[in-house]
Design a protein around this motif. Sequence first.
Motif, PDB file in Angstrom:
ATOM      1  N   VAL A   1       7.420  -2.231  -2.952  1.00 40.92           N
ATOM      2  CA  VAL A   1       5.856  -0.974  -2.836  1.00 40.92           C
ATOM      3  C   VAL A   1       5.121  -1.458  -3.538  1.00 40.92           C
ATOM      4  O   VAL A   1       5.904  -2.343  -4.767  1.00 40.92           O
ATOM      5  CB  VAL A   1       6.215   0.361  -2.964  1.00 40.92           C
ATOM      6  N   GLY A   2       4.058  -1.426  -3.347  1.00 42.39           N
ATOM      7  CA  GLY A   2       2.739  -1.919  -4.501  1.00 42.39           C
ATOM      8  C   GLY A   2       3.402  -0.865  -6.222  1.00 42.39           C
ATOM      9  O   GLY A   2       2.478  -0.906  -6.819  1.00 42.39           O
ATOM     10  N   PHE A   3       3.756   0.501  -6.021  1.00 41.73           N
ATOM     11  CA  PHE A   3       3.723   1.989  -6.514  1.00 41.73           C
ATOM     12  C   PHE A   3       4.877   2.361  -6.675  1.00 41.73           C
ATOM     13  O   PHE A   3       5.701   2.901  -5.427  1.00 41.73           O
ATOM     14  CB  PHE A   3       2.625   2.668  -7.296  1.00 41.73           C
TER      15      PHE A   3
ATOM     16  N   SER B   1       0.917  -1.144   0.070  1.00 41.40           N
ATOM     17  CA  SER B   1      -0.459   0.058   0.219  1.00 41.40           C
ATOM     18  C   SER B   1       0.896   1.066  -0.028  1.00 41.40           C
ATOM     19  O   SER B   1       0.318   2.191   0.040  1.00 41.40           O
ATOM     20  CB  SER B   1      -1.030  -0.067   1.392  1.00 41.40           C
ATOM     21  N   CYS B   2       1.984   1.383   0.003  1.00 43.42           N
ATOM     22  CA  CYS B   2       2.840   2.526  -0.696  1.00 43.42           C
ATOM     23  C   CYS B   2       3.202   1.902  -1.630  1.00 43.42           C
ATOM     24  O   CYS B   2       3.734   1.508  -2.552  1.00 43.42           O
ATOM     25  CB  CYS B   2       4.199   1.420   0.589  1.00 43.42           C
ATOM     26  N   GLY B   3       4.074   3.745  -2.169  1.00 40.07           N
ATOM     27  CA  GLY B   3       4.612   4.020  -3.432  1.00 40.07           C
ATOM     28  C   GLY B   3       5.995   4.733  -2.726  1.00 40.07           C
ATOM     29  O   GLY B   3       6.023   5.246  -2.003  1.00 40.07           O
ATOM     30  N   TYR B   4       6.827   4.587  -4.008  1.00 40.20           N
ATOM     31  CA  TYR B   4       8.145   5.418  -3.974  1.00 40.20           C
ATOM     32  C   TYR B   4       8.780   5.645  -4.934  1.00 40.20           C
ATOM     33  O   TYR B   4       8.313   4.995  -6.272  1.00 40.20           O
ATOM     34  CB  TYR B   4       8.654   3.959  -2.701  1.00 40.20           C
ATOM     35  N   MET B   5       9.135   6.526  -4.619  1.00 39.53           N
ATOM     36  CA  MET B   5       9.980   6.926  -5.887  1.00 39.53           C
ATOM     37  C   MET B   5      11.195   7.753  -5.852  1.00 39.53           C
ATOM     38  O   MET B   5      11.919   7.773  -4.882  1.00 39.53           O
ATOM     39  CB  MET B   5       9.413   8.623  -6.640  1.00 39.53           C
ATOM     40  N   GLY B   6      12.389   7.373  -6.722  1.00 46.79           N
ATOM     41  CA  GLY B   6      13.931   6.782  -6.210  1.00 46.79           C
ATOM     42  C   GLY B   6      13.984   6.781  -7.787  1.00 46.79           C
ATOM     43  O   GLY B   6      13.409   7.222  -9.197  1.00 46.79           O
ATOM     44  N   ASP B   7      14.433   7.378  -8.332  1.00 47.86           N
ATOM     45  CA  ASP B   7      16.189   7.216  -8.974  1.00 47.86           C
ATOM     46  C   ASP B   7      17.660   7.011  -9.668  1.00 47.86           C
ATOM     47  O   ASP B   7      18.166   6.873 -10.672  1.00 47.86           O
ATOM     48  CB  ASP B   7      16.405   8.821  -9.390  1.00 47.86           C
ATOM     49  N   ASP B   8      17.935   5.827  -8.577  1.00 44.87           N
ATOM     50  CA  ASP B   8      19.433   5.168  -8.708  1.00 44.87           C
ATOM     51  C   ASP B   8      19.551   3.759  -7.518  1.00 44.87           C
ATOM     52  O   ASP B   8      18.423   3.645  -7.612  1.00 44.87           O
ATOM     53  CB  ASP B   8      20.131   5.776  -8.372  1.00 44.87           C
ATOM     54  N   TRP B   9      20.181   3.423  -7.921  1.00 46.48           N
ATOM     55  CA  TRP B   9      20.544   1.440  -8.011  1.00 46.48           C
ATOM     56  C   TRP B   9      20.526   1.617  -6.231  1.00 46.48           C
ATOM     57  O   TRP B   9      19.869   0.672  -5.339  1.00 46.48           O
ATOM     58  CB  TRP B   9      21.964   1.035  -7.682  1.00 46.48           C
ATOM     59  N   PRO B  10      20.862   2.461  -5.539  1.00 46.79           N
ATOM     60  CA  PRO B  10      20.567   2.395  -3.677  1.00 46.79           C
ATOM     61  C   PRO B  10      18.336   2.680  -3.528  1.00 46.79           C
ATOM     62  O   PRO B  10      18.347   1.595  -2.572  1.00 46.79           O
ATOM     63  CB  PRO B  10      21.058   3.583  -2.885  1.00 46.79           C
ATOM     64  N   ASP B  11      17.661   2.963  -4.795  1.00 50.74           N
ATOM     65  CA  ASP B  11      16.402   3.537  -4.348  1.00 50.74           C
ATOM     66  C   ASP B  11      15.830   2.096  -4.442  1.00 50.74           C
ATOM     67  O   ASP B  11      14.351   0.828  -4.177  1.00 50.74           O
ATOM     68  CB  ASP B  11      15.786   3.832  -5.139  1.00 50.74           C
ATOM     69  N   LEU B  12      16.400   0.535  -5.308  1.00 54.05           N
ATOM     70  CA  LEU B  12      16.139  -0.625  -5.986  1.00 54.05           C
ATOM     71  C   LEU B  12      15.557  -1.573  -5.132  1.00 54.05           C
ATOM     72  O   LEU B  12      13.935  -1.857  -5.262  1.00 54.05           O
ATOM     73  CB  LEU B  12      16.794  -1.265  -7.302  1.00 54.05           C
TER      74      LEU B  12
END
Length: 180
Positions: free
Chosen positions: A127-129, A110-121
Motif C-alpha cells: 500500500v501507499g501508506f 492510494s490505500c493505507g493499511y494499519m496492521g500489527d503482525d506478520w500476516p499483515d506484511l
Amino acid sequence: MTQSHDLTVARQRAARIDLMIFDVDGVFTDGRLLYGPQGEFGKQFSTLDGHGVKLLAASGVEVGIITGRRSETVALRAAELGIAHVHQGASDKRAALDALCAATGIAPASCGYMGDDWPDLPVLTRVGFAAAPANAHPEVRQRCHWIAEQSGGAGAVRALCDFVLRARGSYDDLLNQVLA
C-alpha cells in the motif's frame, strides 16, 4: 509518533490515500481474544477509534477491514461504523487487498493499511501508506511509514485517523463543524 520514520514522507503518503484499511485484532483491539464455552464471546473496541473511523468516512476516505479471523462481533462493529468493505477470514491478506482494490477501483498505491503482525506484511508492503500501533511486532514497525504512540485497542486507530485527516487538510474543517 514515528520513531526514526520520516514524518514529512508519512504526511505526504497519508494525504494521497482514498481507502484506509485496518486489521482488527491488535489494531482495533488489544489483541486479546475472549472465549467462553460457546467460543468467542466478545472483543473490546474503543469509542474514540470508532469516531475516528466515522470522521475519515465523513472526509471522503473509504474505510475497509481485512482480518484473518471471522467474528460476528467484528461484523456488528463494522456495520455500526458504516464500514462496507469487510473481508473476514482472510488467510491470504494480499488476495483480500487485491479483491478490495478491484471492488472499489482504488489502486494499492492510494490505500493505507494499519496492521500489527506478520500476516499483515503482504498488505503493508504493497500500500501507499503503511501504519502500525506502538505495540506492533518489530518486523512490522520497521516497514511502516507511521507508527502510533498508542497501542492497539488503546487509541492507535484514532491517532491514525487524526493523522490522515490532518495530512489531507480535513481535520480543522471537521472540528469547526462540531464547534459551530
